[in-house]
Every structure is written in structure tokens, then in C-alpha cells.
Motif scaffolding. Sequence first.
Motif, PDB file in Angstrom:
ATOM      1  N   LEU A 123      -0.932  -3.550  -7.353  1.00 43.59           N
ATOM      2  CA  LEU A 123      -2.351  -3.709  -7.059  1.00 43.59           C
ATOM      3  C   LEU A 123      -2.772  -5.167  -7.184  1.00 43.59           C
ATOM      4  O   LEU A 123      -3.533  -5.681  -6.363  1.00 43.59           O
ATOM      5  N   LEU A 153      -8.440   2.904  -8.728  1.00 43.02           N
ATOM      6  CA  LEU A 153      -7.205   2.584  -9.435  1.00 43.02           C
ATOM      7  C   LEU A 153      -7.436   1.944 -10.799  1.00 43.02           C
ATOM      8  O   LEU A 153      -6.936   0.874 -11.104  1.00 43.02           O
ATOM      9  N   SER A 183       2.531   0.193 -10.494  1.00 43.64           N
ATOM     10  CA  SER A 183       1.322   0.345  -9.680  1.00 43.64           C
ATOM     11  C   SER A 183       0.323  -0.767  -9.966  1.00 43.64           C
ATOM     12  O   SER A 183      -0.273  -1.338  -9.046  1.00 43.64           O
ATOM     13  N   ASN A 184       0.150  -1.076 -11.237  1.00 43.08           N
ATOM     14  CA  ASN A 184      -0.774  -2.155 -11.598  1.00 43.08           C
ATOM     15  C   ASN A 184      -0.306  -3.496 -11.044  1.00 43.08           C
ATOM     16  O   ASN A 184      -1.108  -4.301 -10.552  1.00 43.08           O
ATOM     17  N   GLN A 223     -10.200  -1.089  -5.566  1.00 43.19           N
ATOM     18  CA  GLN A 223      -9.718  -1.228  -6.940  1.00 43.19           C
ATOM     19  C   GLN A 223     -10.672  -0.561  -7.933  1.00 43.19           C
ATOM     20  O   GLN A 223     -10.253   0.193  -8.811  1.00 43.19           O
ATOM     21  N   THR A 276      -4.200  -7.330  -4.125  1.00 40.03           N
ATOM     22  CA  THR A 276      -5.478  -8.039  -4.182  1.00 40.03           C
ATOM     23  C   THR A 276      -5.320  -9.495  -3.769  1.00 40.03           C
ATOM     24  O   THR A 276      -6.063 -10.006  -2.922  1.00 40.03           O
ATOM     25  N   SER A 294       0.830  -1.200   0.000  1.00 43.61           N
ATOM     26  CA  SER A 294       0.000   0.000   0.000  1.00 43.61           C
ATOM     27  C   SER A 294       0.864   1.249   0.000  1.00 43.61           C
ATOM     28  O   SER A 294       0.589   2.223  -0.712  1.00 43.61           O
ATOM     29  N   LEU A 338       2.187   1.782  -3.420  1.00 44.24           N
ATOM     30  CA  LEU A 338       1.193   2.406  -4.296  1.00 44.24           C
ATOM     31  C   LEU A 338       1.155   3.918  -4.079  1.00 44.24           C
ATOM     32  O   LEU A 338       1.082   4.688  -5.048  1.00 44.24           O
TER      33      LEU A 338
END
Length: 210
Positions: free
Chosen positions: A155, A185, A151-152, A181, A159, A17, A20
Motif C-alpha cells: 500500500l 485498508l 499488504s501494508n 487507503q 501510494t 493492486s 493487494l
Amino acid sequence: SSRTIADMLQNQISTMSQGLMNANDGVAMMQIAGGTLNSLSEQTQTLNDLSVRYNSATLNDSQKEGLQNEFSRTVDAMQQSIETASFNGKALFGSSSTFSLGESAISSSIPALSPSTLSIDNQAGIQSYRDSLAQAGSDIGSTTNSLVSASNALLNQLTATSVAKSQISDTDMAKAIKDFQQNNLILNASQLAAAHQNNVVRQNIAQLLG
């Protein structure tokens, strides 16, 4: 124990986190620098136009002096833009930054790009400066793309880790992640920069971590 594993996963979630948020800061920083570069490029075109006119054989001394004064004012404005371009109080031009993204990091270096040595009677020098601006813009674009890609990836990891934690600790973390999400994002550079401005990402990560 399941509690120990859940705590370990929570630590991973916290690290990702933070990564991100760091990436979000990086994209916002690159956008400020990119906007300044666009302005500098337009002003460099003005310098070139003034130089072309200045080197015309039909001008008298008074006309040349007027062009020189405008050239100097434009250079001063460009220098001011460079000196005032900052992010969280840090000057952007002539600085290097490293954005920690969990297990990886992305570094960026933005040259000082001072126009103070440019001269109205040296079009080659103006063109060289323009080339330097273009190279800096390309580097900033590449850094932005790397930050968005990272970042992707973060993420996706966030998740998966949160789903694992929710299965262990019997919480609704997976739903929180899914909402996070969907709401915040769908990543691209402009949305990340906008999210930075109004702290949406930070607020939702805080909610996510409870």
C-alpha cells in the motif's frame, strides 16, 4: 516521454493492486483454516475427556461402548470439517498455496491433520494430535501476519507510485489513493477477511484503475 513513464507507473500500480487482492485472499483463506482449527481443538478436548472416562476401571462394557460410539461420532465430525474446509473451491487441509505479492510471494502449507487414526484408549496419540493442531495454528498465524505486513508495504508503494503518476499525468490519482487507503485498508486480519467477503477491496481497486 511523460506518457511512456505514466504508462510504466500504471503497470506498476496494476501489479501492486493485484498483489493487494492476492494478500486479501490469503488472509481470508487463513481465517477459514484458523476457524476450522479452533473447532478441531475443541473437539480434540472432547476426545481426551472421553478417553479419560473410558479408561476408568469402574465402567462396565455397556458404558464403554457408549463412550466409544461418542468418540467415533466426534472423530467423524472432525474429519467432515477438514474435508469441507475450502476457499474458492479449493480444499485447504493437505494443500499448499503461494500468494504472489508483486515482486515477492508468501507460501503456506496446511497439513491434512486427519483424526481417523485416533483411538479412545490412546491418550498419548490424542495429545500428539492436539500438538499438531497447535503447530498448524501457529503457522497460520505467522502466515497471516506476513500477509498483513506485505499488504501494508504494498500500500505504501502503491501510494508513492500513484503520487508520482499523478504528478506526471496531472490526474487526481493521489486523492483516489488517499480515499482508497482511508476507506478500505486500515489493515488487520479481520478487516481484510471482511473486505474479501463483500468485495470492497476489489471494487475500489477497480475504481482506482479507472
